[in-house]
Design an enzyme around this catalytic site. Structure first.
Site, PDB file in Angstrom:
ATOM      1  CE1 TYR A 166      -3.911   2.206   0.623  1.00  0.00           C
ATOM      2  CE2 TYR A 166      -2.636   3.112   2.449  1.00  0.00           C
ATOM      3  CZ  TYR A 166      -3.731   3.180   1.601  1.00  0.00           C
ATOM      4  OH  TYR A 166      -4.629   4.203   1.721  1.00  0.00           O
ATOM      5  CE  LYS A 170      -3.609   4.927  -1.597  1.00  0.00           C
ATOM      6  NZ  LYS A 170      -4.674   5.495  -2.417  1.00  0.00           N
TER       7      LYS A 170
END
Ligand code: NAD
Length: 204
Positions: A166, A170
């Site tokens: 993740y 990002k």
């Protein structure tokens, strides 16, 4: 950009959470909003409530994204606002030890690739195709041709245990936003990124 009924907007991940809230605000200000989301039931419901349109789109699939843009532009004309909220979370360590069995396993690479594909590649695919469409429009005075907003996360800069995929996705969104903004500035298209901390909404 002044939002009114002449302005068309697309919100990915618009069936839930941040995307849904953003779509509702844009519609309340008068914009013609199309939601891109995998969740057809929720997307149709939200679109109906805000007087917008829904396209079942997988942001990681190019044919699906192209079909979504075709639907949105046929209904509402070329969008001037592109909001990228679609994303998935993931929890797995770089390499982990099963507490019960003692088994040691590396992070499954297909899970890492899935998160990168949806969060990072999906965001880029939607915004680059949107930017190309915006470049066909005349600028609206000082407001230019269009606006793109990407959604990263505080995890881009401060990822926690188990957030490697993740955080990488990002971080990629944060890293690409400045060169995108520079690429598009002369065309009168702004591109920004937000890095929210944890927030609750009815589905969390
Ligand atoms: N909730 C938080 O605390 C938090 C914090 C920081 C960043 N974010 C980011 O904000 C964004 C929205 O978060 P949220 O909590 O509102 O999420 P959410 O899960 O409520 O909504 C995400 C939406 O994206 C859709 N989606 C998922 N994969 C998709 C795909 N491949 N194609 C199209 N649609 C897809 C889902 O169906 C869902 O409707 C995400 O990018 C998330 O990473 C959330």
């Amino acid at each position: 950009m002044k939002i009114n009924s002449e302005i068309s907007a697309i919100v990915t991940g618009g069936a839930s959470g941040l995307g849904e809230a953003t779509a509702r605000v844009l519609a309340a200000k008068g914009a013609k909003v199309t939601l891109f989301d995998l969740n057809e039931e929720r997307g149709q419901k939200v679109a109906g409530e805000i007087g917008g349109a829904f396209a079942k789109v997988n942001v990681a699939d190019e044919a699906s994204v192209d079909a979504g843009f075709a639907l949105a532009r046929e209904k509402h004309g070329q969008e001037r606002i592109m909001i990228n909220c679609a994303g998935i979370g993931w929890a797995a360590k770089t390499a982990g030890r099963n507490r019960k069995t003692g088994e040691i396993k590396a992070h499954p690479i297909q899970d890492f690739q899935l998160v990168i594909n949806i969060n990072l590649v999906g965001t880029f695919m939607c915004l680059s195709k949107s930017a190309a469409g915006m470049m066909t429009l005349d600028p609206l005075g000082d407001s230019g041709r269009g606006v793109i907003v990407n959604t990263a996360s505080v995890a881009a800069q401060d990822g926690q245990i188990g957030q490697v995929a993740y955080s990488a996705s990002k971080g990629g969104i944060v890293g690409m936003t400045l060169p995108i903004a520079r690429d598009l500035a002369r065309e009168g298209i702004r591109c920004n990124v937000i890095l929210p901390g944890f927030f609750r909404h009815p589905d969390l």
